[in-house]
Design an enzyme around this catalytic site. Structure first.
Site, mmCIF file in Angstrom:
data_model
loop_
_atom_site.group_PDB
_atom_site.id
_atom_site.type_symbol
_atom_site.label_atom_id
_atom_site.label_comp_id
_atom_site.label_asym_id
_atom_site.label_seq_id
_atom_site.Cartn_x
_atom_site.Cartn_y
_atom_site.Cartn_z
ATOM 1 N N HIS A 317 38.850 -12.560 33.808
ATOM 2 C CA HIS A 317 39.793 -12.314 32.706
ATOM 3 C C HIS A 317 40.924 -13.328 32.799
ATOM 4 C CE1 HIS A 317 42.544 -10.236 29.978
ATOM 5 N NE2 HIS A 317 41.471 -9.588 29.553
ATOM 6 N N ASP A 375 34.649 -5.159 29.237
ATOM 7 C CA ASP A 375 33.308 -5.261 28.634
ATOM 8 C C ASP A 375 32.191 -4.942 29.600
ATOM 9 O OD1 ASP A 375 34.793 -7.898 26.924
ATOM 10 O OD2 ASP A 375 34.000 -6.106 25.959
HETATM 11 C C1 SDX Z 1 37.848 -9.843 26.651
HETATM 12 O O1 SDX Z 1 42.329 -11.981 26.464
HETATM 13 C C2 SDX Z 1 42.004 -10.721 26.479
HETATM 14 O O2 SDX Z 1 42.804 -9.844 26.694
HETATM 15 C C3 SDX Z 1 40.541 -10.424 26.171
HETATM 16 C C4 SDX Z 1 40.149 -8.951 26.220
HETATM 17 C C5 SDX Z 1 40.815 -8.143 25.141
HETATM 18 O O3 SDX Z 1 40.917 -6.902 25.313
HETATM 19 O O4 SDX Z 1 41.153 -8.734 24.080
HETATM 20 O O5 SDX Z 1 40.470 -8.414 27.484
HETATM 21 C C6 SDX Z 1 38.636 -8.790 26.014
HETATM 22 O O6 SDX Z 1 37.565 -10.838 26.034
HETATM 23 C C7 SDX Z 1 37.475 -9.697 28.107
HETATM 24 C C8 SDX Z 1 36.715 -10.920 28.660
HETATM 25 C C9 SDX Z 1 35.256 -10.834 28.240
HETATM 26 N N1 SDX Z 1 34.548 -12.083 28.584
HETATM 27 C C10 SDX Z 1 33.638 -12.130 29.558
HETATM 28 O O7 SDX Z 1 33.375 -11.216 30.311
HETATM 29 C C11 SDX Z 1 32.912 -13.467 29.653
HETATM 30 C C12 SDX Z 1 32.822 -13.879 31.113
HETATM 31 N N2 SDX Z 1 34.155 -14.226 31.598
HETATM 32 C C13 SDX Z 1 34.522 -15.642 31.538
HETATM 33 O O8 SDX Z 1 33.979 -16.385 30.499
HETATM 34 C C14 SDX Z 1 36.010 -15.874 31.823
HETATM 35 O O9 SDX Z 1 36.322 -15.131 32.925
HETATM 36 C C15 SDX Z 1 37.020 -15.579 30.726
HETATM 37 C C16 SDX Z 1 36.682 -16.260 29.470
HETATM 38 C C17 SDX Z 1 37.128 -14.113 30.490
HETATM 39 C C18 SDX Z 1 38.369 -16.112 31.228
HETATM 40 O O10 SDX Z 1 38.281 -17.475 31.269
HETATM 41 P P1 SDX Z 1 39.497 -18.389 31.838
HETATM 42 O O11 SDX Z 1 40.714 -17.584 32.041
HETATM 43 O O12 SDX Z 1 39.584 -19.615 30.988
HETATM 44 O O13 SDX Z 1 39.009 -18.726 33.278
HETATM 45 P P2 SDX Z 1 38.060 -19.943 33.624
HETATM 46 O O14 SDX Z 1 36.910 -19.975 32.684
HETATM 47 O O15 SDX Z 1 38.904 -21.160 33.781
HETATM 48 O O16 SDX Z 1 37.509 -19.482 35.082
HETATM 49 C C19 SDX Z 1 38.252 -19.738 36.247
HETATM 50 C C20 SDX Z 1 37.183 -19.948 37.313
HETATM 51 C C21 SDX Z 1 36.185 -21.056 36.952
HETATM 52 O O17 SDX Z 1 35.678 -21.558 38.166
HETATM 53 P P3 SDX Z 1 36.353 -22.938 38.799
HETATM 54 O O18 SDX Z 1 36.292 -24.000 37.700
HETATM 55 O O19 SDX Z 1 37.793 -22.546 39.139
HETATM 56 O O20 SDX Z 1 35.494 -23.253 39.984
HETATM 57 O O21 SDX Z 1 36.388 -18.749 37.444
HETATM 58 C C22 SDX Z 1 35.041 -19.028 37.063
HETATM 59 C C23 SDX Z 1 35.082 -20.310 36.258
HETATM 60 O O22 SDX Z 1 33.835 -20.993 36.359
HETATM 61 N N3 SDX Z 1 34.590 -17.891 36.259
HETATM 62 C C24 SDX Z 1 33.373 -17.359 36.315
HETATM 63 C C25 SDX Z 1 33.406 -16.266 35.429
HETATM 64 N N4 SDX Z 1 34.604 -16.182 34.859
HETATM 65 C C26 SDX Z 1 35.335 -17.196 35.372
HETATM 66 N N5 SDX Z 1 32.265 -17.694 37.031
HETATM 67 C C27 SDX Z 1 31.188 -16.916 36.842
HETATM 68 N N6 SDX Z 1 31.133 -15.837 36.006
HETATM 69 C C28 SDX Z 1 32.218 -15.492 35.293
HETATM 70 N N7 SDX Z 1 32.179 -14.453 34.488
#
Ligand code: SDX
Length: 440
Positions: A317, A375
């Protein structure tokens, strides 16, 4: 709401920014919050020092001031108008929290009754909208139908699109909240080739949705109270969440003066993405693909592999670097609801619990503070209720419409509100002259 300009003048807290190249300095006001981090008002930075700020993805940017939702991502705190989500989940209801979102205070019993009546009596759709549903291809994704139908509502409800009038804004807000379940159920019924079902005024908000989705003209339909209550709680947990991607989209669309229905349609579009509200549908696909506990290690490795597009959907998140308080409530609810709905032994729920347990012990997830988000478990309850996975994000959109409408209303009435128009860091070609085709 206090004007930020007055607020900035009132307090003397400032932060100095010095341009080391020129020695020029500017004092930027610090504005204190009621809770959470203070903000630096950078309004004069460009004029004084000629710089924009740069923050792709807005990780450290406050786009507005708001009185609605407060999140502390490190502590896993979520409050709606000051009330902790845990207390509301235990004691309140979706429709009562919807009132709270719109008015900023919990309703007295007579105020709640009046609000419920207003919402119930706006739940029908203009009859000619039926043709719109039937014009979609049979296998259209329900979210595509939602975007189209909600965006078209201004064509039917001209008497609530003059956003300069408070009564128009209020009617549009009520119409949006009231009609989303009817539009969602119609999207579902169209996708399964069954006749659309009208709302019934003697049912609850979620009871109506269940009946409009699952009743058939061939037999009586009894709303399952367990499913009705479970949906009510899940909807409450999804009602608003500060300046997330879809809410920011609604605010930006609204800042241009677009009509409220078009703004909500833009929010639905943004929510549909798998990184945002589309994640609940994606979580179920991931669980089905993993299929067995023995395959969890393989998929965790895929999730960690930068060259593999696979992500553990439902984990991570932007704000929560602790357990999403909503996920904790839904996970605890899962046991109870799945048991009562006869899906206690849902293999995907067992798999989800094991996946969470193993992932939360894995260094990759620990270092990046990746916890289950709202989710991760919601889809399992939707599935137990009988909601197909292509309707999971539609469910999210129904609930979040309350937050979108509340935030849109707050934005429109904010004296600081101006059209949102971010700048950029230009890294394209410098000025050059046109080259005629024969000389390229
Ligand atoms: C919602 O904003 C809100 O409040 C949203 C929400 C709401 O109520 O409106 O809470 C609802 O959208 C919840 C999130 C649902 N999405 C997912 O579950 C999709 C999977 N999660 C990721 O795509 C990600 O965690 C996000 C999109 C939720 C957050 O992305 P960020 O903050 O841009 O973080 P990032 O992508 O930069 O990740 C940081 C690190 C990265 O690794 P490094 O480059 O540091 O090595 O964490 C890793 C990412 O690769 N990472 C994951 C991961 N989520 C982050 N690796 C594997 N699986 C994951 N799910």
């Amino acid at each position: 709401m206090k004007s930020l300009k007055e607020e900035s003048k009132m307090n003397k807290d400032t932060i100095s920014v010095i341009d080391n190249r020129t020695g020029r300095q500017v004092e930027l006001p610090i504005i204190q919050p009621s809770q959470g981090p203070a903000v630096i008002d950078i309004g004069t930075l460009y004029k004084e020092l000629g710089y924009f700020t740069y923050d792709p993805g807005f990780l450290a940017t406050a786009s507005c001031q708001s009185e609605i939702t407060y999140i502390d991502g490190d502590e896993g705190i979520l409050q709606y108008c000051g009330y902790p989500i845990e207390q509301l989940a235990e004691k309140s209801s979706f429709i009562e929290v919807a009132y709270l979102m719109l008015k900023g205070e919990l309703p007295k019993p007579d105020e709640l009754k009046k609000f419920e009546d207003i919402i119930v009596h706006h739940s029908m759709l203009n009859e000619s909208l039926k043709n719109f549903f039937h014009s979609f291809y049979h296998d259209a994704h329900p979210m595509a139908i939602m975007v189209g139908v909600v965006g078209s509502l201004s064509a039917f409800y001209h008497d609530s699109t003059d956003i300069s009038k408070a009564d128009h804004r209020e009617i549009a807000a009520h119409r949006m909240i009231a009609k989303m379940p009817t539009i969602a159920a119609a999207s579902y019924k169209h996708s399964i080739g069954e006749p659309l079902v009208y709302p019934k005024n003697d049912l609850s908000y979620t009871g109506n949705l269940l009946r409009m989705m699952f009743s058939s003209p061939c037999e009586e339909y009894e709303v399952n109270p367990i499913a009705e209550k479970a949906l009510d709680l899940i909807f409450m947990l999804h009602i608003d969440h500060e300046q997330n991607a879809s809410t920011s989209t609604v605010r930006l669309a609204g800042s241009s003066g677009a009509n409220p229905f078009a703004c909500i349609s833009s929010g639905i579009t943004a929510l549909w993405g798998p990184a945002h509200g589309g994640a609940n549908e994606a979580v179920l696909s991931v669980l089905k693909e993993i299929a067995d506990v023995s395959r969890i290690p393989k998929y965790l490795e895929k999730a960690k592999n930068k060259n593999d597009p696979f992500r553990l959907m439902g984990f991570g998140h932007r704000v929560y670097k602790n357990y999403d308080p909503r996920a904790r409530i839904i996970r605890d609810m899962c046991h109870k609801v799945l048991g009562e709905l006869g899906s206690a032994n849902d293999p995907l729920f067992e798999l989800a619990l094991r996946l969470e347990e193993i992932a939360l012990k894995d260094d990759y997830f620990i270092q990046r503070k990746l916890y289950p988000n709202v989710d991760f478990y919601s889809g399992l309850i939707y599935r137990a209720i009988g909601v197909p996975s292509n309707m999971f994000t539609v469910m999210f959109a129904i609930a979040r419409t309350v937050g979108w409408v509340a935030q849109w209303t707050e934005m429109i009435s904010d004296s600081n509100q101006r059209i949102g128009r971010p700048r950029q860091l230009y890294v394209g070609p410098e000025k050059r002259n046109y080259v005629s085709p024969d000389k390229r």
